[in-house]
Design an enzyme around this catalytic site. Sequence first.
Site, PDB file in Angstrom:
ATOM      1  N   ARG A  21       0.866  -1.190   0.000  1.00  0.00           N
ATOM      2  CA  ARG A  21       0.000   0.000   0.000  1.00  0.00           C
ATOM      3  C   ARG A  21       0.902   1.240   0.000  1.00  0.00           C
ATOM      4  NH1 ARG A  21      -3.252  -3.368   3.961  1.00  0.00           N
ATOM      5  NH2 ARG A  21      -5.417  -3.305   3.261  1.00  0.00           N
TER       6      ARG A  21
ATOM      7  N   ARG B 198       0.760  -1.368  -5.235  1.00  0.00           N
ATOM      8  CA  ARG B 198      -0.507  -0.709  -5.578  1.00  0.00           C
ATOM      9  C   ARG B 198      -0.269   0.785  -5.748  1.00  0.00           C
ATOM     10  NH1 ARG B 198      -5.556  -1.225  -1.598  1.00  0.00           N
ATOM     11  NH2 ARG B 198      -4.451   0.376  -0.425  1.00  0.00           N
TER      12      ARG B 198
ATOM     13  N   ASN C 165     -12.198  -5.819   1.766  1.00  0.00           N
ATOM     14  CA  ASN C 165     -12.576  -4.766   2.728  1.00  0.00           C
ATOM     15  C   ASN C 165     -13.531  -3.782   2.066  1.00  0.00           C
ATOM     16  OD1 ASN C 165     -10.548  -6.054   4.105  1.00  0.00           O
ATOM     17  ND2 ASN C 165      -9.050  -4.415   3.848  1.00  0.00           N
ATOM     18  N   ASP C 166     -13.138  -3.329   0.883  1.00  0.00           N
ATOM     19  CA  ASP C 166     -13.999  -2.376   0.187  1.00  0.00           C
ATOM     20  C   ASP C 166     -15.148  -3.067  -0.533  1.00  0.00           C
ATOM     21  OD1 ASP C 166     -13.144   0.310   0.663  1.00  0.00           O
ATOM     22  OD2 ASP C 166     -11.269  -0.224  -0.307  1.00  0.00           O
TER      23      ASP C 166
ATOM     24  N   ARG D 188     -16.990   1.123   6.352  1.00  0.00           N
ATOM     25  CA  ARG D 188     -16.065   0.260   7.098  1.00  0.00           C
ATOM     26  C   ARG D 188     -15.441   0.948   8.298  1.00  0.00           C
ATOM     27  NH1 ARG D 188     -11.168  -0.360   2.632  1.00  0.00           N
ATOM     28  NH2 ARG D 188      -9.749  -0.657   4.363  1.00  0.00           N
TER      29      ARG D 188
ATOM     30  N   CYS E  12      -6.627  -9.822  -1.293  1.00  0.00           N
ATOM     31  CA  CYS E  12      -5.664  -9.152  -0.409  1.00  0.00           C
ATOM     32  C   CYS E  12      -6.367  -8.384   0.709  1.00  0.00           C
ATOM     33  CB  CYS E  12      -4.753  -8.223  -1.210  1.00  0.00           C
ATOM     34  SG  CYS E  12      -5.648  -6.922  -2.073  1.00  0.00           S
TER      35      CYS E  12
HETATM   36  C1  PEP Z   1      -9.416  -3.860   0.404  1.00  0.00           C
HETATM   37  O1  PEP Z   1     -10.214  -2.962   0.135  1.00  0.00           O
HETATM   38  O2  PEP Z   1      -9.766  -5.020   0.693  1.00  0.00           O
HETATM   39  C2  PEP Z   1      -7.967  -3.600   0.388  1.00  0.00           C
HETATM   40  C3  PEP Z   1      -7.095  -4.571   0.490  1.00  0.00           C
HETATM   41  O3  PEP Z   1      -7.549  -2.309   0.307  1.00  0.00           O
HETATM   42  P1  PEP Z   1      -7.593  -1.221   1.501  1.00  0.00           P
HETATM   43  O4  PEP Z   1      -7.927  -1.968   2.758  1.00  0.00           O
HETATM   44  O5  PEP Z   1      -6.238  -0.608   1.517  1.00  0.00           O
HETATM   45  O6  PEP Z   1      -8.663  -0.311   1.036  1.00  0.00           O
HETATM   46 MG    MG Z   2      -9.525  -1.140  -0.800  1.00  0.00          MG
END
Ligand code: PEP
Ligand code: MG
Length: 592
Positions: A312, A349, A470-471, A481, A518
Amino acid sequence: MEHVAEHKAMFLLRGKGVSKGVVIGRAIIMDDADLEIPHYHISETEVEAECERLEHAIKCVYDELETLQRELPHDAPKELGPLLNVHSLLVSDPLLAHDCKVLIREHSYNAEWALSAQGQNLEQKFAAMEDVYLRERALDIRQVIELVINELLGGGNKPIEFAAKLSVASSTIVIARDITPADMVRMRTAQFAGFVTDVGGPTSHTAIVARSIGVPAVVGSVNARHMIHDHDLLIIDGETGGIVVNPSAEVLRFYQEKEQKLLADKSLLWNKRKLAPLSLDGEQVTVLGNIENPEEAEEVLKSGGQGIGLYRTEFLFMGNRDGLPTEDEQYDAYASVLKQMQGKPVTIRTLDIGSDKSLQGELSRAVNPALGLRAVRYCLAKPDMFMTQLKALLRAAVHGHLKILVPMVAHRHEIATVKKMLSEAANQLRQESKEFSEDYELGVMVEIPAMAVVIDMVLDDVDFVSIGTNDLIQYMLAIDRVDSDVADLFDPLHPAVLRIIAHVIKAGIKKKKPVSICGEMAGDSLYTRLLLGLGLREFSMTAKHIPEIKYIIRQSHVGLITSKVKKAIKKNPRIDLDGSGFIVEPSATQSS
Ligand code: PEP
Ligand code: MG
């Protein structure tokens, strides 16, 4: 350490468990007295001297925070730097000194009184905010104000004296009203096995640091400091938030066994971490690491990671105090990771800024930042900044196996624009006679549901995809979140989430394009078997989860799991898992 149960009365306290694990140890109270703040009026002739006293104390605190940041050891948790920086920014905000001076001049308050009154004003403002994350920033204000008051009172360096007390005993549990990031740095060399604080929530900075150093912690246990005494025997459960004070012999035995089992499991996993994650029926799986700065690459290798599945890069931008990082600074960071990984894949990324992360001094103006100018949208809106990053990436590609990953892509035209910019970056580097390589792979994050739905149409444009659960879950279920009020609705097992993940994996298999995950789901052992059953063969996670996930993969018969998962997805309205991640048959769920 052996503990003997005592005959003091046992009692229970509760807080919020914010960093997993069970620990048994002796309590050490960090600051048993509340800060006594003197309130008195000063005479007119004393006003200017009082203002100067205030300015001087603010400057001392600022200087100390800056020194701590500058001298932060290499192995300190990565979160500490930015957290100290937040405190430096708060204490050096000219408004703080200005508003306090108004109170000194107009109300004849002494400096400590002015600070505490101003602190209360600010805390009330933050407490009224809707956003939970912002609300918890009130704690930072309080911490900073207390640092200045302590300085005014000539309070000395309590945490350093305290750390000396700690270093003699290893299984100690720190009990404090709150622990500031600066306290954490000062106490770094000391040994402590866990901590409990009176204040704080799941996203408080104290909780973030506890998770990053991996010690069990319970925060927000109101009055813990007044109910617990030095040397009391304690059991804290950093998952449930339970605190047992002076446990009975039976309770102690139960937790000692639990603690021993957790330790034994951990060392077994650690000893086998370098073995290949080959399933019982010979399926090859890849386990990669997520990192946020180049120093973490070493930890991924040590933990048995087979490459980097997500770097990241936004932390390079966020932590930079002198504006945006230059092309050379970025090149150094990216090249360092590629060199360390010696030919293993490194997925970097491109900048994912906006939403919950923002650049130094830049606050998002978007009404809803999660749906605003974020990630690739932000980069395409600032082409000069993005071009610098792309050039740094192409230069770094010379040093290993680079995979460039673009976040938050929703449209095919965004991929086309990034590709165009990558070839423009190569042209510019050629003209500048800089060494670079175009031998890289290009992939997109699948984290916007629209991208997931049409993934079969997009796979031809890219070399690989990575699912950001996550997103993806945030946008699929409309769950912010970072909003703890709806956190319990964040459900990776929601049938819509599983269906969309299955759809993306299937499309990748059909088009022979690698699909990885990821997001946090990939590093949570509860979901490993299910994801294998859905066809996932590439997992990327924080280094500390790698040994356990590799172990589970080696214990799994992927063929058997796959047919079970397929059947369950078709038949069950919802998949439920037991504590080890095995599918619970619907009849068992109904009868319970
Ligand atoms: C996600 O969104 O799952 C991700 C890995 O990216 P971030 O948590 O950095 O938004
Ligand atoms: Mg993300």
